[in-house]
Design a protein around this motif. Structure first.
Motif, mmCIF file in Angstrom:
data_model
loop_
_atom_site.group_PDB
_atom_site.id
_atom_site.type_symbol
_atom_site.label_atom_id
_atom_site.label_comp_id
_atom_site.label_asym_id
_atom_site.label_seq_id
_atom_site.Cartn_x
_atom_site.Cartn_y
_atom_site.Cartn_z
ATOM 1 N N ILE A 162 -2.695 -1.616 -10.864
ATOM 2 C CA ILE A 162 -2.437 -0.169 -10.823
ATOM 3 C C ILE A 162 -2.532 0.399 -12.232
ATOM 4 N N LYS A 208 -1.172 6.884 2.047
ATOM 5 C CA LYS A 208 -1.634 5.502 2.250
ATOM 6 C C LYS A 208 -3.126 5.431 2.545
ATOM 7 N N VAL A 227 0.845 -1.195 0.000
ATOM 8 C CA VAL A 227 0.000 0.000 0.000
ATOM 9 C C VAL A 227 0.885 1.250 0.000
ATOM 10 N N LEU A 256 -9.870 0.112 -6.624
ATOM 11 C CA LEU A 256 -8.586 -0.555 -6.821
ATOM 12 C C LEU A 256 -8.693 -1.912 -6.145
ATOM 13 N N TYR A 293 -5.458 7.254 1.438
ATOM 14 C CA TYR A 293 -6.202 7.405 0.185
ATOM 15 C C TYR A 293 -6.225 6.081 -0.578
ATOM 16 N N VAL A 294 -5.113 5.358 -0.577
ATOM 17 C CA VAL A 294 -5.053 4.042 -1.237
ATOM 18 C C VAL A 294 -5.987 3.071 -0.524
ATOM 19 N N CYS A 312 -6.879 -5.628 -4.649
ATOM 20 C CA CYS A 312 -5.650 -6.102 -4.010
ATOM 21 C C CYS A 312 -5.803 -7.560 -3.589
ATOM 22 N N THR A 334 2.348 1.730 -3.413
ATOM 23 C CA THR A 334 1.286 2.165 -4.325
ATOM 24 C C THR A 334 0.994 3.642 -4.120
ATOM 25 N N ALA A 335 0.942 4.073 -2.868
ATOM 26 C CA ALA A 335 0.717 5.496 -2.563
ATOM 27 C C ALA A 335 1.827 6.351 -3.176
ATOM 28 N N LEU A 361 1.233 6.538 -6.950
ATOM 29 C CA LEU A 361 0.077 7.361 -7.304
ATOM 30 C C LEU A 361 0.190 8.789 -6.775
#
Length: 81
Positions: free
Chosen positions: A46, A19, A8, A31, A21-22, A33, A11-12, A15
């Motif tokens: 992603i 975190k 996460v 999204l 927001y993810v 996972c 990914t944050a 993007l």
């Protein structure tokens, strides 16, 4: 070697958001996972998320809208769609 799966936090970073927001994107189904010890997001997910949502406004994740630009090319902040 190219990464195929991201945490996460990673990914944050990709993007350019935080975190929380993810986690919100995941909870709301925007999204996807899987859990391998901790939540992981595949690189293809992603990429797919970005492709599916290009041109959209995620300011309100419960009401995602299309971005609208005025004739001058500026973002219309008062969208009602």
């Amino acid at each position: 070697m190219t990464e195929v799966i991201y945490t996460v936090k990673e990914t944050a970073e990709l993007l350019k958001c935080n975190k929380n927001y993810v986690y919100s994107l995941l909870r709301k189904g925007h999204l996807k996972c899987l859990k391998l010890g901790q939540l992981k997001i595949p690189a293809y997910e992603i990429d797919d998320f970005l492709r599916r949502n290009i041109g959209k406004d995620f300011s309100n994740q419960d009401h995602v809208t299309e971005l609208v630009f005025n004739e001058g090319g500026e973002l219309n902040e008062n969208q009602t769609s």
